[in-house]
Every structure is written in C-alpha cells, then in structure tokens.
Motif scaffolding. Structure first.
Motif, mmCIF file in Angstrom:
data_model
loop_
_atom_site.group_PDB
_atom_site.id
_atom_site.type_symbol
_atom_site.label_atom_id
_atom_site.label_comp_id
_atom_site.label_asym_id
_atom_site.label_seq_id
_atom_site.Cartn_x
_atom_site.Cartn_y
_atom_site.Cartn_z
ATOM 1 N N ARG A 131 -3.456 6.299 -12.640
ATOM 2 C CA ARG A 131 -4.102 6.651 -11.373
ATOM 3 C C ARG A 131 -5.170 5.621 -11.002
ATOM 4 O O ARG A 131 -5.306 5.261 -9.833
ATOM 5 N N GLU A 132 -5.939 5.146 -11.982
ATOM 6 C CA GLU A 132 -6.950 4.113 -11.720
ATOM 7 C C GLU A 132 -6.303 2.836 -11.193
ATOM 8 O O GLU A 132 -6.805 2.227 -10.245
ATOM 9 N N ARG B 31 3.336 5.741 -5.801
ATOM 10 C CA ARG B 31 3.177 5.708 -7.262
ATOM 11 C C ARG B 31 1.933 6.479 -7.700
ATOM 12 O O ARG B 31 1.943 7.160 -8.719
ATOM 13 N N LEU B 32 0.862 6.372 -6.919
ATOM 14 C CA LEU B 32 -0.373 7.095 -7.224
ATOM 15 C C LEU B 32 -0.120 8.598 -7.223
ATOM 16 O O LEU B 32 -0.584 9.320 -8.110
ATOM 17 N N TRP C 213 -3.287 2.427 -9.679
ATOM 18 C CA TRP C 213 -2.706 2.587 -8.348
ATOM 19 C C TRP C 213 -3.786 2.785 -7.288
ATOM 20 O O TRP C 213 -3.666 2.281 -6.168
ATOM 21 N N THR C 214 -4.867 3.473 -7.625
ATOM 22 C CA THR C 214 -5.985 3.618 -6.693
ATOM 23 C C THR C 214 -6.590 2.267 -6.374
ATOM 24 O O THR C 214 -6.882 1.951 -5.212
ATOM 25 N N SER C 215 -6.776 1.442 -7.398
ATOM 26 C CA SER C 215 -7.332 0.111 -7.202
ATOM 27 C C SER C 215 -6.436 -0.731 -6.300
ATOM 28 O O SER C 215 -6.920 -1.458 -5.424
ATOM 29 N N VAL D 104 -4.259 0.442 -4.005
ATOM 30 C CA VAL D 104 -4.347 1.007 -2.650
ATOM 31 C C VAL D 104 -5.615 0.499 -1.970
ATOM 32 O O VAL D 104 -5.582 0.049 -0.823
ATOM 33 N N ALA E 265 2.221 1.694 -3.440
ATOM 34 C CA ALA E 265 1.174 2.102 -4.381
ATOM 35 C C ALA E 265 0.766 3.554 -4.162
ATOM 36 O O ALA E 265 0.504 4.281 -5.125
ATOM 37 N N GLU E 266 0.707 3.988 -2.906
ATOM 38 C CA GLU E 266 0.359 5.383 -2.626
ATOM 39 C C GLU E 266 1.405 6.339 -3.184
ATOM 40 O O GLU E 266 1.063 7.400 -3.715
ATOM 41 N N ALA F 197 1.543 9.466 -10.482
ATOM 42 C CA ALA F 197 0.928 8.985 -11.729
ATOM 43 C C ALA F 197 0.573 10.148 -12.647
ATOM 44 O O ALA F 197 0.019 11.154 -12.208
ATOM 45 N N ARG G 232 0.830 -1.205 0.000
ATOM 46 C CA ARG G 232 0.000 0.000 0.000
ATOM 47 C C ARG G 232 0.866 1.256 0.000
ATOM 48 O O ARG G 232 0.590 2.206 -0.748
#
Length: 73
Positions: A37-38, A27-28, A40-42, A44, A24-25, A31, A21
């Motif tokens: 963004r979709e 990287r988000l 990495w959000t998914s 997270v 991913a945060e 992004a 997480r």
C-alpha cells in the motif's frame, strides 16, 4: 515510507502519467500488505499534478509538526 522519484514520474508525458496513475490506483485498491500500500500510494502521489499533490503534502507535514509538538509538551 517508500518514495517514488516524483521528478522522474512528472517528466513523463501527461497521458503516460494518467495511465500509470490509473494502474497504480487499481493495484493500491487490491494491495494486501502495508508495504505494498505504501508503494502504490507513493506512485499515485508521484503521478498527481502539483495542485493536487501539494495540499496532501502540506496536510501530512502539518500533522507531523503537530505530533512533534504534542510529544514535546
């Protein structure tokens, strides 16, 4: 929307999910495209514990339902 397999992510040990997480945060935040963004959000969201994730999904579902009602009126 891109969906990461939440069941598989939740099967990871808690420490691994926390690390994933955090990655991913970061990287988000960096992004540059909607697609990225979709994704990495998914990821997270897949790492979130149920008590944090369920209200987000509930609000999203309610927003979709409200939009559908508005279209139908």
């Amino acid at each position: 929307m891109i969906n990461v397999d939440r069941t598989r992510v939740q099967a990871l040990p808690a420490e691994d999910r926390a690390s994933l997480r955090a990655f991913a945060e970061k990287r988000l935040f960096c992004a540059e495209t909607d697609h990225a963004r979709e994704f990495w959000t998914s990821l997270v969201e897949a790492c979130m514990p149920d008590d944090e994730w369920e209200p987000i999904i509930r609000r999203r579902f309610d927003a979709y339902a409200e939009a559908n009602r508005a279209i139908g009126e």
